[in-house]
Design a protein around this motif. Structure first.
Motif, short mmCIF file in Angstrom:
data_model
loop_
_atom_site.label_atom_id
_atom_site.label_comp_id
_atom_site.label_asym_id
_atom_site.label_seq_id
_atom_site.Cartn_x
_atom_site.Cartn_y
_atom_site.Cartn_z
N MET A 21 0.83 -1.20 0.00
CA MET A 21 0.00 0.00 0.00
C MET A 21 0.87 1.25 0.00
O MET A 21 2.01 1.24 0.47
CB MET A 21 -0.91 -0.01 1.23
N THR A 22 0.30 2.33 -0.48
CA THR A 22 0.95 3.63 -0.39
C THR A 22 0.74 4.21 1.00
O THR A 22 -0.08 3.71 1.78
CB THR A 22 0.38 4.59 -1.44
N ARG A 23 1.47 5.28 1.30
CA ARG A 23 1.29 5.95 2.59
C ARG A 23 -0.14 6.47 2.73
O ARG A 23 -0.76 6.33 3.79
CB ARG A 23 2.30 7.09 2.74
N ALA A 24 -0.67 7.04 1.66
CA ALA A 24 -2.04 7.55 1.71
C ALA A 24 -3.04 6.43 1.96
O ALA A 24 -4.02 6.60 2.70
CB ALA A 24 -2.37 8.28 0.40
N LYS A 25 -2.81 5.25 1.34
CA LYS A 25 -3.71 4.12 1.54
C LYS A 25 -3.64 3.61 2.97
O LYS A 25 -4.67 3.26 3.56
CB LYS A 25 -3.35 3.01 0.56
N VAL A 26 -2.44 3.57 3.54
CA VAL A 26 -2.29 3.13 4.93
C VAL A 26 -3.06 4.07 5.85
O VAL A 26 -3.79 3.63 6.76
CB VAL A 26 -0.80 3.09 5.32
N ILE A 27 -2.93 5.38 5.63
CA ILE A 27 -3.65 6.34 6.46
C ILE A 27 -5.15 6.16 6.30
O ILE A 27 -5.91 6.17 7.29
CB ILE A 27 -3.23 7.78 6.09
N PRO A 29 10.33 1.30 4.62
CA PRO A 29 10.79 2.34 5.55
C PRO A 29 10.96 3.70 4.89
O PRO A 29 10.92 4.72 5.58
CB PRO A 29 12.14 1.78 6.05
N GLU A 30 11.14 3.73 3.55
CA GLU A 30 11.29 5.02 2.87
C GLU A 30 9.99 5.83 2.92
O GLU A 30 10.01 7.06 2.85
CB GLU A 30 11.73 4.81 1.41
N LEU A 31 8.85 5.12 3.06
CA LEU A 31 7.57 5.81 3.17
C LEU A 31 7.17 6.08 4.62
O LEU A 31 6.33 6.95 4.88
CB LEU A 31 6.47 4.98 2.51
N PHE A 32 7.76 5.29 5.55
CA PHE A 32 7.34 5.37 6.95
C PHE A 32 8.55 5.51 7.86
O PHE A 32 9.02 4.52 8.44
CB PHE A 32 6.52 4.13 7.33
N PRO A 33 9.07 6.73 8.02
CA PRO A 33 10.15 6.93 8.98
C PRO A 33 9.70 6.64 10.42
O PRO A 33 10.53 6.46 11.30
CB PRO A 33 10.52 8.41 8.80
N GLU A 34 8.38 6.57 10.63
CA GLU A 34 7.83 6.26 11.96
C GLU A 34 7.59 4.77 12.13
O GLU A 34 6.80 4.35 12.98
CB GLU A 34 6.50 7.00 12.16
N ALA A 35 8.25 3.93 11.33
CA ALA A 35 7.92 2.50 11.25
C ALA A 35 8.02 1.81 12.60
O ALA A 35 7.18 0.96 12.93
CB ALA A 35 8.84 1.81 10.24
N ASP A 36 9.03 2.11 13.41
CA ASP A 36 9.20 1.40 14.68
C ASP A 36 7.98 1.56 15.57
O ASP A 36 7.46 0.59 16.12
CB ASP A 36 10.45 1.91 15.40
N ARG A 37 7.52 2.79 15.73
CA ARG A 37 6.36 3.04 16.58
C ARG A 37 5.09 2.43 16.00
O ARG A 37 4.30 1.80 16.69
CB ARG A 37 6.18 4.56 16.76
#
Length: 671
Positions: free
Chosen positions: A322-328, A471-479
């Motif tokens: 999914m894209t970042r927008a789709k995840v949101i 991870p390139e789309l989600f720098p907040e991946a860990d949280r």
């Protein structure tokens, strides 16, 4: 206090200033004698066996000049004579074991006498006899000894079967000898040591520089007998301890056989050998320490409480990320879904004809009626626990949205809210009929069972995979990944909880366990309780949103107010359900009340709400605190109306809830 020592600090020290004498604490290098892992001030759990050091190894030198081993069930054995009063009385290492290899005769600790609490007078110091005590049990007493004079009795018989100090004359008991400082050694005609009474001050353990004395404790002394290797820890520690995540009791892979001892030695029987309730008997059936170290690899993987090495997640590698927008977008949808499920589960819970609190005396399981009520209560408790988890999921999904920089989604679900996309199932508050229970089981069924990535659990797995691998789309991946994993893990548990509910109700008909719930209250009291319930629901959502918006700055105060409001709402809805009235989850639609103007009043002096269903009229934003304050102040007027009705048993509830409401008003009021 200590007088300042010249050149000991960089700045002048005022007269009488307290400053550290502990050389280890002040040193800028590692001091010989205190390994970094054994410093008590930094220890997580310094006990027995402990994580940093074993306190039994520290107390081995509690009596100056003797080394004592507390590790054995037969008693505490004297291992060495290093000086002190024992050496002064002529005792040497040659006296410690006077037998043969075939028949050893070691020296044991028989009794200890000394003060263990500050309120004990010297003349009343207790005597702790080793009789019928293991070495560990006597060590507990030694561990409590205060600084000062201590007396010990030594003898040949193992401490657990010894006479202790009972053989001393009553008028010349061990404490009398301790206070008089009377040492005595008894030998037979051949000079063989038979017993000894020795008195000395309890050892301090530290040298003058504040270091654990390296002349008493050699390298490795404090850390021997720790939980190492890991299998020792795995074998020794039970539930809710280190390692807390290991299984103690499990079920067979098919779930048919429960209460199996995960560490059982006999793993070949069919059906598997069930666990037994006694500790000693259970221990005899388990792998001992050497066997577990050698055979740990025969223990199966346990997933969802079941022993099964074959269970694994389905392969969804072919799914399009999914894209970042789709995840949101999916998280925003799932926030509404989690809210809807929470309300559906709560409604189902209230529909069960079970008491809020089970009275064991009033519901004897030996009677048919008592057994029936207990089954319904057990089912209701399971459903409520899942509802609480869903509230937590709602919070976690909103935490993820906030992490992604998106607005929170805490509005009540609309009637057209779709919970399950593939079936089009919509949000609806229904009693816990068999059909509704089957729906709950289906919606919570783990994706590993259904292999369906479009289900709720499957969607979370897909979100997790996307976030972790992009991870390139989600720098907040860990949280984000951590929060999603929490929801996935609890979702698996929900499936099993609902199947347990089905088992509890299997022998009952819906007429036996459901209570009829009407949507419109028909008594003045129920009218007021419904309004008060809706106000609490508004306060709950507002407190939760304010907490999430403020993040760490909330300091836990607002989340505590939300928690209290949630349980007050639960108590109110339980009372309404017992009256046959359905709970109404409605958001306050009216404008905020300025401070000091009381409630948003209807003609009856209480708050006006829609007749039924969730409310969606325009009103103040929950997160700005105004809606919370308005609802909280309105509660005061409603409780006054309820108090005026003078209904037995309700006034006390109103008083308790009012205290929580006042605390919430104080938390949200401008400072």
């Amino acid at each position: 206090m200590n007088d300042p020592t010249s050149a000991s600090v960089d700045l002048p020290v005022p007269e009488g200033k307290i400053f550290p004498r502990n050389l280890t604490a002040r040193a800028d290098h590692v001091v010989r004698g205190n390994p970094s892992g054994s410093r008590p001030e930094s220890g997580v759990d310094n006990c027995f066996p402990g994580l940093e050091f074993d306190q039994r190894n520290l107390e081995k030198a509690f009596f100056p000049g003797l080394t004592v081993d507390f590790h054995h069930a037969s008693g505490s054995r004297v291992l060495a004579v290093t000086g002190g009063v024992a050496a002064a009385q002529g005792i040497t290492d040659a006296d410690l074991d006077t037998g043969t290899p075939q028949d050893p005769q070691p020296l044991y600790l028989w009794a200890v006498c000394g003060r263990t609490t500050v309120d004990q007078a010297e003349e009343d110091a207790p005597v702790f006899h080793a009789t019928e005590r293991t070495g560990l049990e006597l060590w507990r007493r030694v561990h409590d000894l205060l600084p000062g004079r201590v007396a010990v009795v030594l003898g040949r018989t193992p401490g657990s079967t010894s006479p202790g100090a009972f053989w001393l004359p009553d008028d010349d008991g061990l404490n009398v000898r301790r206070m008089a400082g009377r040492n005595e050694v008894g030998r037979d005609d051949d000079g063989v040591l038979e017993w000894a009474v020795l008195i000395a001050d309890r050892a301090r353990y530290l040298d003058p520089d504040g270091v654990i004395d390296p002349d008493v404790y050699r390298p490795g002394d404090l850390t021997r007998s720790l939980c190492a290797p890991w299998q020792y820890d795995f074998r020794e520690c039970g539930c809710y301890y280190w390692a807390a995540s290991k299984p103690d009791i499990s079920s067979s892979s098919d779930g048919v056989y429960r209460n199996l001892n995960f560490q059982r030695r006999n793993r070949a029987t069919d059906p598997p050998e069930p666990d037994i309730p006694t500790i000693r008997g259970r221990s005899a059936r388990e792998f001992d320490h050497p066997a577990l170290i050698a055979n740990w690899n025969v223990l199966p993987v346990v997933l969802n409480g079941r022993e099964d090495d074959s269970m694994e997640l389905p392969d969804w590698s072919g799914l399009k990320p999914m894209t970042r927008a789709k995840v949101i977008h999916e998280l925003e949808r799932l926030a509404v879904v989690e809210h809807a499920l929470c309300l559906e589960y709560l409604y189902a819970h209230y529909s069960l004809n079970a008491p809020a609190v089970l009275d064991p005396a009033a519901h004897d399981p030996a009677t048919p009626e008592g057994a029936r009520v207990r089954k319904i209560y057990a089912a209701a408790a399971e459903v409520f626990s899942v509802a609480v988890d869903e509230m937590r999921h709602l919070r976690w999904v909103n935490e993820m949205l906030a992490t992604l920089g998106r607005p929170l989604r805490l509005e009540p679900p609309r009637p057209d809210t779709v919970i399950q996309l593939q079936t089009g199932r919509r949000f609806e508050l229904k009693p816990l009929t068999p059909e509704q229970l089957d729906w709950f089981i289906a919606v919570e069924r783990p994706s590993a069972v259904t292999a369906d990535p479009q289900g709720i659990d499957g969607m979370y797995v897909k979100l997790h995979e996307t976030i972790v691998h992009r991870p390139e789309l989600f720098p907040e991946a860990d949280r984000l990944a951590h929060l999603i994993k929490l929801i996935i893990d609890e979702g698996n548990d929900h499936y099993h909880r609902f199947t347990a509910v089905k088992e509890h109700l299997a022998e009952l008909s819906p007429d036996d366990y459901l209570r009829p719930l009407r949507t419109d209250p028909d008594t003045p009291l129920d009218v007021q309780l419904v309004e008060l319930s809706a106000l609490n629901y508004t306060m709950l959502l507002g407190a939760l949103e304010a907490t999430l918006k403020r993040g760490d700055t909330a300091g836990g105060v607002l989340i505590e107010q939300a928690r209290r409001t949630m349980f007050n709402l639960h108590e109110l809805n339980h009372l309404l359900a017992s009256h046959g009235v359905a709970p109404r989850f409605a958001k306050l639609p009216a404008a905020p009340v300025p401070a000091g103007e009381g409630a948003i009043a209807s003609a009856s002096g209480s708050v006006s709400f829609p007749e039924s269903g969730p409310a969606h009229a325009a009103g103040p934003e929950l997160g700005d605190g105004q809606a919370v304050l308005a609802a909280a102040r309105a509660c005061v007027a409603v409780r006054q109306n309820i108090d005026a009705l003078a209904v037995d048993g309700v006034r006390a509830m109103m008083t308790r809830h009012q205290a929580d409401t006042e605390a919430l008003i104080a938390a949200f009021s401008p400072r």
